[in-house]
Design a protein around this motif. Structure first.
Motif, PDB file in Angstrom:
ATOM      1  N   TYR A   1       0.831  -1.204   0.000  1.00 36.32           N
ATOM      2  CA  TYR A   1       0.000   0.000   0.000  1.00 36.32           C
ATOM      3  C   TYR A   1       0.871   1.262   0.000  1.00 36.32           C
ATOM      4  O   TYR A   1       0.571   2.236  -0.697  1.00 36.32           O
ATOM      5  N   ILE A   2       1.936   1.235   0.806  1.00 39.05           N
ATOM      6  CA  ILE A   2       2.828   2.394   0.880  1.00 39.05           C
ATOM      7  C   ILE A   2       3.490   2.652  -0.471  1.00 39.05           C
ATOM      8  O   ILE A   2       3.548   3.793  -0.951  1.00 39.05           O
ATOM      9  N   ASP A   3       3.999   1.600  -1.090  1.00 40.23           N
ATOM     10  CA  ASP A   3       4.667   1.751  -2.380  1.00 40.23           C
ATOM     11  C   ASP A   3       3.697   2.268  -3.437  1.00 40.23           C
ATOM     12  O   ASP A   3       4.024   3.200  -4.188  1.00 40.23           O
ATOM     13  N   GLU A   4       2.499   1.687  -3.488  1.00 42.93           N
ATOM     14  CA  GLU A   4       1.502   2.118  -4.464  1.00 42.93           C
ATOM     15  C   GLU A   4       1.063   3.552  -4.203  1.00 42.93           C
ATOM     16  O   GLU A   4       0.891   4.345  -5.141  1.00 42.93           O
ATOM     17  N   ALA A   5       0.904   3.905  -2.929  1.00 45.59           N
ATOM     18  CA  ALA A   5       0.470   5.263  -2.573  1.00 45.59           C
ATOM     19  C   ALA A   5       1.516   6.298  -2.979  1.00 45.59           C
ATOM     20  O   ALA A   5       1.186   7.362  -3.519  1.00 45.59           O
ATOM     21  N   GLN A   6       2.779   6.012  -2.719  1.00 47.76           N
ATOM     22  CA  GLN A   6       3.838   6.958  -3.072  1.00 47.76           C
ATOM     23  C   GLN A   6       3.909   7.158  -4.583  1.00 47.76           C
ATOM     24  O   GLN A   6       4.065   8.291  -5.066  1.00 47.76           O
ATOM     25  N   LYS A   7       3.773   6.065  -5.338  1.00 45.08           N
ATOM     26  CA  LYS A   7       3.810   6.163  -6.798  1.00 45.08           C
ATOM     27  C   LYS A   7       2.602   6.934  -7.328  1.00 45.08           C
ATOM     28  O   LYS A   7       2.729   7.787  -8.216  1.00 45.08           O
ATOM     29  N   ALA A   8       1.420   6.637  -6.800  1.00 47.63           N
ATOM     30  CA  ALA A   8       0.205   7.306  -7.267  1.00 47.63           C
ATOM     31  C   ALA A   8       0.243   8.797  -6.936  1.00 47.63           C
ATOM     32  O   ALA A   8      -0.136   9.640  -7.766  1.00 47.63           O
ATOM     33  N   PHE A   9       0.709   9.135  -5.742  1.00 41.83           N
ATOM     34  CA  PHE A   9       0.760  10.543  -5.352  1.00 41.83           C
ATOM     35  C   PHE A   9       1.777  11.303  -6.197  1.00 41.83           C
ATOM     36  O   PHE A   9       1.510  12.415  -6.663  1.00 41.83           O
ATOM     37  N   ALA A  10       2.940  10.704  -6.415  1.00 40.10           N
ATOM     38  CA  ALA A  10       3.973  11.355  -7.232  1.00 40.10           C
ATOM     39  C   ALA A  10       3.476  11.597  -8.649  1.00 40.10           C
ATOM     40  O   ALA A  10       3.738  12.646  -9.243  1.00 40.10           O
ATOM     41  N   GLN A  11       2.755  10.635  -9.196  1.00 38.45           N
ATOM     42  CA  GLN A  11       2.262  10.764 -10.566  1.00 38.45           C
ATOM     43  C   GLN A  11       1.181  11.830 -10.664  1.00 38.45           C
ATOM     44  O   GLN A  11       1.252  12.721 -11.510  1.00 38.45           O
ATOM     45  N   ARG A  12       0.189  11.765  -9.816  1.00 34.69           N
ATOM     46  CA  ARG A  12      -0.963  12.647  -9.958  1.00 34.69           C
ATOM     47  C   ARG A  12      -0.678  14.071  -9.482  1.00 34.69           C
ATOM     48  O   ARG A  12      -1.263  15.032  -9.995  1.00 34.69           O
ATOM     49  N   ALA A  13       0.231  14.227  -8.536  1.00 38.28           N
ATOM     50  CA  ALA A  13       0.586  15.568  -8.066  1.00 38.28           C
ATOM     51  C   ALA A  13       1.764  16.157  -8.832  1.00 38.28           C
ATOM     52  O   ALA A  13       2.133  17.308  -8.606  1.00 38.28           O
ATOM     53  N   GLN A  14       2.348  15.380  -9.760  1.00 36.64           N
ATOM     54  CA  GLN A  14       3.565  15.794 -10.477  1.00 36.64           C
ATOM     55  C   GLN A  14       4.597  16.329  -9.477  1.00 36.64           C
ATOM     56  O   GLN A  14       5.108  17.440  -9.579  1.00 36.64           O
ATOM     57  N   LEU A  15       4.893  15.482  -8.508  1.00 35.57           N
ATOM     58  CA  LEU A  15       5.682  15.893  -7.355  1.00 35.57           C
ATOM     59  C   LEU A  15       7.167  16.038  -7.649  1.00 35.57           C
ATOM     60  O   LEU A  15       7.804  17.006  -7.249  1.00 35.57           O
ATOM     61  N   PHE A  16       7.733  15.060  -8.356  1.00 33.99           N
ATOM     62  CA  PHE A  16       9.185  15.028  -8.520  1.00 33.99           C
ATOM     63  C   PHE A  16       9.591  15.519  -9.905  1.00 33.99           C
ATOM     64  O   PHE A  16       9.380  14.838 -10.906  1.00 33.99           O
ATOM     65  N   PHE A  17      10.188  16.707  -9.947  1.00 38.00           N
ATOM     66  CA  PHE A  17      10.742  17.251 -11.182  1.00 38.00           C
ATOM     67  C   PHE A  17      12.249  17.034 -11.128  1.00 38.00           C
ATOM     68  O   PHE A  17      12.896  17.395 -10.143  1.00 38.00           O
ATOM     69  N   ASP A  18      12.800  16.426 -12.166  1.00 32.55           N
ATOM     70  CA  ASP A  18      14.191  15.962 -12.086  1.00 32.55           C
ATOM     71  C   ASP A  18      14.940  16.264 -13.374  1.00 32.55           C
ATOM     72  O   ASP A  18      14.437  16.028 -14.473  1.00 32.55           O
TER      73      ASP A  18
END
Length: 220
Positions: free
Chosen positions: A33-50
């Motif tokens: 759940y933690i792994d899926e949540a982190q991936k989903a949040f990063a994708q939908r919030a466009q969190l990590f710009f690199d």
């Protein structure tokens, strides 16, 4: 201080009243759940710009082939530039190419990067005639998969963790096919809460990245 999966697991178990063994949700389930949540949040919030992680943002280009492999953690390419060139490439999609253009056989100095030739593959057009290096500016998912309670989370903002990761975890945890756990109402409420927070988080991070403008004062 680094936030680990154990930290988030403890908060999750406290909030869903699952602190006594045998747990309703196993450690393996919670880690998933933690792994899926982190991936989903990063994708939908466009969190990590690199633009600085070489394994993701630096791609070897081989002469004679325009196909370039994109790291599967890349969610969207925002800028692309070849080391041999001064100006960035034009970013486009396959559907936007002129259907009469025989780009497959075109060779020369690349001017365009087509992002969706196939899954995790982009295409330089024209195909380059010399080896090169492609630098990318991207939105990406988390660098590492969460697989152990000692793993460190990349989403470490306390608000993002509580309103983003935890609500997502609850949305899938309460959907578990178990008569003692399954709760459609709680799952739906968590899903709605996650979706609402993602919108505000995405705006927040876009605003942080935006270059401040200047307001001209015209007088009274």
């Amino acid at each position: 201080m680094a936030v680990t999966a154990q930290n988030l697991s403890d908060i999750f178990r406290a909030e869903v009243d699952d602190t006594v063994t045998p747990y309703l949700w196993s450690d393996v389930e919670v880690l998933g759940y933690i792994d899926e949540a982190q991936k989903a949040f990063a994708q939908r919030a466009q969190l990590f710009f690199d633009s600085v992680t070489p394994a993701i943002t630096s791609v070897a280009v081989v002469a004679g082939t325009g196909a370039v492999a994109l790291d599967p953690r890349i969610l969207a390419v925002r800028r692309a530039k070849l080391a041999s060139q001064t100006h960035p490439l034009t970013l486009t999609n396959l559907a936007q190419l002129d259907p009469s253009w025989n780009w497959e056989s075109a060779t020369g100095t690349p001017t365009t990067l087509v992002q969706d030739i196939s899954v995790n593959t982009a295409q330089l057009i024209p195909s380059p005639q010399v080896d090169d290096t492609l630098s990318l500016w991207v939105y990406r998912g988390p660098i590492n998969t969460i697989a152990a309670l000692t793993d460190v989370l990349e989403v470490d903002d306390p608000v993002d963790m509580r309103l983003g990761l935890l609500t997502y975890m609850k949305s899938i945890a309460y959907g578990k096919n178990d008569s003692d756990i399954h709760n459609e109402v709680l799952a739906r409420l968590a899903t709605v809460a996650f979706s609402a927070y993602v919108l505000s988080a995405r705006y927040k991070y876009q605003k942080q990245r935006r270059t401040p403008g200047f307001v001209a004062y015209g007088g009274l």
